[in-house]
Motif scaffolding. Sequence first.
Motif, PDB file in Angstrom:
ATOM      1  N   ASP A   1     -37.947 -68.524  78.927  1.00  0.00           N
ATOM      2  CA  ASP A   1     -37.382 -67.321  78.232  1.00  0.00           C
ATOM      3  C   ASP A   1     -38.540 -66.477  78.340  1.00  0.00           C
ATOM      4  OD1 ASP A   1     -35.509 -65.253  78.038  1.00  0.00           O
ATOM      5  OD2 ASP A   1     -35.418 -65.384  76.664  1.00  0.00           O
ATOM      6  N   GLU A   2     -39.548 -66.979  77.340  1.00  0.00           N
ATOM      7  CA  GLU A   2     -40.274 -66.016  76.182  1.00  0.00           C
ATOM      8  C   GLU A   2     -41.920 -66.366  76.901  1.00  0.00           C
ATOM      9  OE1 GLU A   2     -41.081 -68.888  73.026  1.00  0.00           O
ATOM     10  OE2 GLU A   2     -39.242 -68.208  71.806  1.00  0.00           O
ATOM     11  N   ALA A   3     -41.275 -66.960  78.346  1.00  0.00           N
ATOM     12  CA  ALA A   3     -42.669 -66.779  79.312  1.00  0.00           C
ATOM     13  C   ALA A   3     -42.497 -66.056  80.018  1.00  0.00           C
ATOM     14  CB  ALA A   3     -43.388 -68.309  79.709  1.00  0.00           C
ATOM     15  N   ALA A   4     -40.967 -65.176  80.250  1.00  0.00           N
ATOM     16  CA  ALA A   4     -41.101 -64.955  81.403  1.00  0.00           C
ATOM     17  C   ALA A   4     -40.763 -63.085  80.771  1.00  0.00           C
ATOM     18  CB  ALA A   4     -39.856 -64.505  82.265  1.00  0.00           C
ATOM     19  N   LYS A   5     -41.121 -63.090  79.600  1.00  0.00           N
ATOM     20  CA  LYS A   5     -40.825 -62.214  79.126  1.00  0.00           C
ATOM     21  C   LYS A   5     -42.183 -60.903  78.287  1.00  0.00           C
ATOM     22  CE  LYS A   5     -36.249 -61.837  76.788  1.00  0.00           C
ATOM     23  NZ  LYS A   5     -35.000 -62.667  74.983  1.00  0.00           N
TER      24      LYS A   5
END
Length: 316
Positions: free
Chosen positions: A229-233
């Motif tokens: 999730d953090e990487a996608a953001k």
Amino acid sequence: MTKQNGIQQKLVGDTVESFMLIKSVKKGIASNGKPFLSLQLSDRTGEIDAKLWAVSPEDQESYQAGRVVFVNGDIQDFRGMRQLRIRSLRLSVSSDQVKPHDFMPSAPMAPEDMIEEVTQFIFELQNARIQRITRHLFKKHQKAFATAPAAVKNHHEYASGLLYHVVSMLRLGRELSALYPTLDTDLLYSGIILHDMAKVRELSGPLTPEYTVEGKLLGHIPLMITEIDEAAKELQIEGDEVLALQHMILTHHGKPEWGSPKPPMIREAEMLHMIDNIDARMNMLDRALETVPPGQFSERVFPLENRSFYKPDFQS
């Protein structure tokens, strides 16, 4: 008596006189009320459980995980498992010229070769969103990934074991994808690479692996879902790819009793779970049968339903 060098090759009745690494220590009280230590000892070939009886307070203080000791003892059978009965034990000293890393089991491939192989699989990913997320996270954890074990015990629990597990799964995934062309290889390969990646945070280093605080409180599955999730953001990526990758991580253990909050509900997630299970179980079987003579049974393998396995004695 056989005269083998490594602990993995030692058979019941063999004598042990060698330096070994203490991987873990547990204190106990015997039926006679005296304290004892349960030790897990290792060399480059493998590990073995050992008992040190009638220990003193000084012994309990001295014999700690990560220390190298010189062991004198013999191999016994204890409920179908090999166990080392210690006759004498001493800590290594500088004149012995031994180091803890000298006794650390490791994967049968060089870390740099495995990193190169995983990188090639990432390069071949066609879906740009999946590739960017996978490449980003692999690069982020590459240094720790190169040396991390896949577990504290049971399977691939040695230096670079996590990376070797992933490489083996990728090779198996490639063969199965050729047989079942309906599989999305981008999603499958990415799921394989990422599924256990957060174990670099869940477990301490390869020398004496144990669960970290966040490993105990959260576990590698929730940690990796958050990382995706953090990487996608950070990469400004949205879409079904992110959700699908998170589902792959969430479900790769297959069942709630095995640690998966949800069962696989995507075709590639089902395949990931089966590939993961195949590779883990084959690793345990290969190690259990490695030193078993033809026509004999292995010691019991607890994570494989506590079964012992027979090596057929086929005549050529």
